[in-house]
Design an enzyme around this catalytic site. Structure first.
Site, short mmCIF file in Angstrom:
data_model
loop_
_atom_site.label_atom_id
_atom_site.label_comp_id
_atom_site.label_asym_id
_atom_site.label_seq_id
_atom_site.Cartn_x
_atom_site.Cartn_y
_atom_site.Cartn_z
N GLY A 36 0.81 -1.20 0.00
CA GLY A 36 0.00 0.00 0.00
C GLY A 36 0.85 1.25 0.00
O GLY A 36 2.01 1.24 -0.40
N ALA A 37 0.23 2.38 0.43
CA ALA A 37 0.89 3.70 0.35
C ALA A 37 1.41 3.91 -1.07
O ALA A 37 2.57 4.23 -1.28
CB ALA A 37 1.99 3.84 1.38
N HIS A 39 2.48 4.95 -4.73
CA HIS A 39 3.00 6.13 -5.41
C HIS A 39 3.18 5.80 -6.89
O HIS A 39 2.81 4.70 -7.34
CB HIS A 39 4.30 6.61 -4.76
CG HIS A 39 5.32 5.52 -4.59
ND1 HIS A 39 5.97 4.90 -5.65
CD2 HIS A 39 5.82 4.93 -3.47
CE1 HIS A 39 6.81 4.00 -5.20
NE2 HIS A 39 6.74 3.98 -3.88
N HIS A 42 4.67 2.42 -7.85
CA HIS A 42 3.73 1.29 -7.85
C HIS A 42 2.85 1.31 -9.08
O HIS A 42 2.56 0.25 -9.68
CB HIS A 42 2.82 1.37 -6.61
CG HIS A 42 3.53 1.18 -5.31
ND1 HIS A 42 3.69 2.20 -4.41
CD2 HIS A 42 4.10 0.09 -4.76
CE1 HIS A 42 4.32 1.75 -3.34
NE2 HIS A 42 4.60 0.48 -3.52
N GLU A 154 12.50 -2.97 -9.43
CA GLU A 154 13.95 -3.12 -9.35
C GLU A 154 14.56 -2.28 -8.24
O GLU A 154 15.73 -2.48 -7.91
CB GLU A 154 14.60 -2.76 -10.69
CG GLU A 154 14.38 -3.80 -11.77
CD GLU A 154 15.16 -3.50 -13.04
OE1 GLU A 154 15.72 -2.38 -13.16
OE2 GLU A 154 15.20 -4.38 -13.92
N ASP A 156 13.99 -2.47 -5.10
CA ASP A 156 14.37 -3.49 -4.12
C ASP A 156 15.07 -4.62 -4.87
O ASP A 156 14.53 -5.72 -5.04
CB ASP A 156 13.13 -4.00 -3.40
CG ASP A 156 12.44 -2.89 -2.62
OD1 ASP A 156 12.95 -2.52 -1.54
OD2 ASP A 156 11.42 -2.38 -3.08
N GLN A 159 15.84 -8.03 -3.23
CA GLN A 159 14.55 -8.71 -3.05
C GLN A 159 14.09 -9.34 -4.36
O GLN A 159 13.61 -10.48 -4.38
CB GLN A 159 13.50 -7.72 -2.55
CG GLN A 159 12.09 -8.28 -2.50
CD GLN A 159 11.10 -7.25 -2.00
OE1 GLN A 159 10.97 -7.05 -0.80
NE2 GLN A 159 10.39 -6.60 -2.91
N SER A 192 7.66 4.65 -0.59
CA SER A 192 6.67 5.05 0.41
C SER A 192 7.34 5.71 1.61
O SER A 192 6.76 6.58 2.27
CB SER A 192 5.87 3.83 0.87
OG SER A 192 5.22 3.22 -0.22
#
Length: 284
Positions: A36-37, A39, A42, A154, A156, A159, A192
């Site tokens: 969420g949050a 921007h 996303h 990318e 992260d 991750q 975020s």
């Protein structure tokens, strides 16, 4: 603007009913996992998902297992109404919004042991709990939604490599696709957590990206890697950051680069300004 709001599922039966509706006529499904949050970074993932599949599912779940006790789980921004409106505008088909009790019911006792990119000595060195939490929630989301493709940013980068490896190793099914970093006009990677920056910190924060660009330029010119990284680290700390790492790594394995230019490289950094920890990376 999209003509209708997305379906919203908050229970597993509702999720399965919604997915059955979406999959009629053998439609392909893309999943965009988020906390969420939302921007513009996303939203770029959502738009990439729409190009890769007929139907798009966005999950919104602030995952407690990837936060250490001293980190910002409790204060992490939760902006459901704004997020849902943005996803409606983008024409998302389904929002999967489970709560922590559904994802981690009483007695939950399973973890995933990770090696490879998850033990590269980058984020794992400073947040040893993090990838274990990411792995279990991503594995659950992929099992619940069963997408054909899943989109991860990318920004992260470690991750992304961890999730790609895990999905391949466990035959979880979807193709994992990385989406390019979205940046503010001054170069700061969208996040975020940028909401936490004071006006003075926000003004100083783009120095992280500027310093990394300088390091990449010099590495590409054949300058000595150790000296170049040391100079880049000084630029970052001089701008007011506490630097966790600035590393040149193999773009796929995240192992230390043996020769700049001879293998695909990635410059990765993490640094804290004030109380806000920022991460960034660039192709070498």
């Amino acid at each position: 603007m999209a003509s209708s709001s997305p379906l919203v599922a908050r229970t597993l039966p509702a999720l399965q009913r919604s997915l059955e509706t979406l999959r009629k006529r053998h439609a392909s499904v893309a999943l965009v996992p988020t906390m969420g949050a939302l921007h513009d970074g996303h939203i770029s993932l959502v738009r990439l998902a729409k190009r890769r599949a007929n139907k798009v599912v966005v999950s919104i779940f602030v995952n407690p297992t990837q936060f250490a006790p001293h980190e910002d789980y409790g204060s992490y921004p939760r902006t459901w109404k704004t997020d849902a409106a943005k996803l409606a505008t983008e024409g998302v088909d389904l929002i999967w919004n489970p709560d922590a009790a559904l994802m981690y019911p009483e007695g939950f006792a399973t973890s995933i042991h990770l090696e490879g990119p998850a033990t590269a000595g980058l984020e794992d060195r400073f947040r040893p709990h993090f990838f274990g939490g990411v792995a279990i929630v991503v594995a659950k989301l992929l099992a619940q939604v069963r997408p054909d493709v899943a989109i991860f940013g990318e920004k992260d980068y470690q991750q992304l490599k961890v999730v790609t490896q895990m999905t391949r190793d466990l035959n979880l099914g979807p193709r994992i696709v990385g989406a390019p970093i979205m940046r503010e006009r001054d170069g700061l990677a969208m996040s975020s957590r940028n909401l936490y920056l004071s006006p003075e910190q926000r003004k100083a924060a783009p120095a992280l990206h500027r310093s990394m660009k300088q390091v990449v330029r010099l590495l590409r010119q054949g300058e000595d890697p150790a000296a170049t990284l040391k100079a880049g680290a000084k630029l970052i700390t001089d701008a007011g950051f506490k630097l966790d790492y600035l590393e040149a790594r193999h773009a796929e394995t995240l192992a230390p680069l043996s020769q700049i230019g001879r293998e695909p490289g990635r410059l990765l950094a993490a640094a804290t300004i004030g109380t806000t920890r920022l991460i960034d990376n660039m192709k070498i």
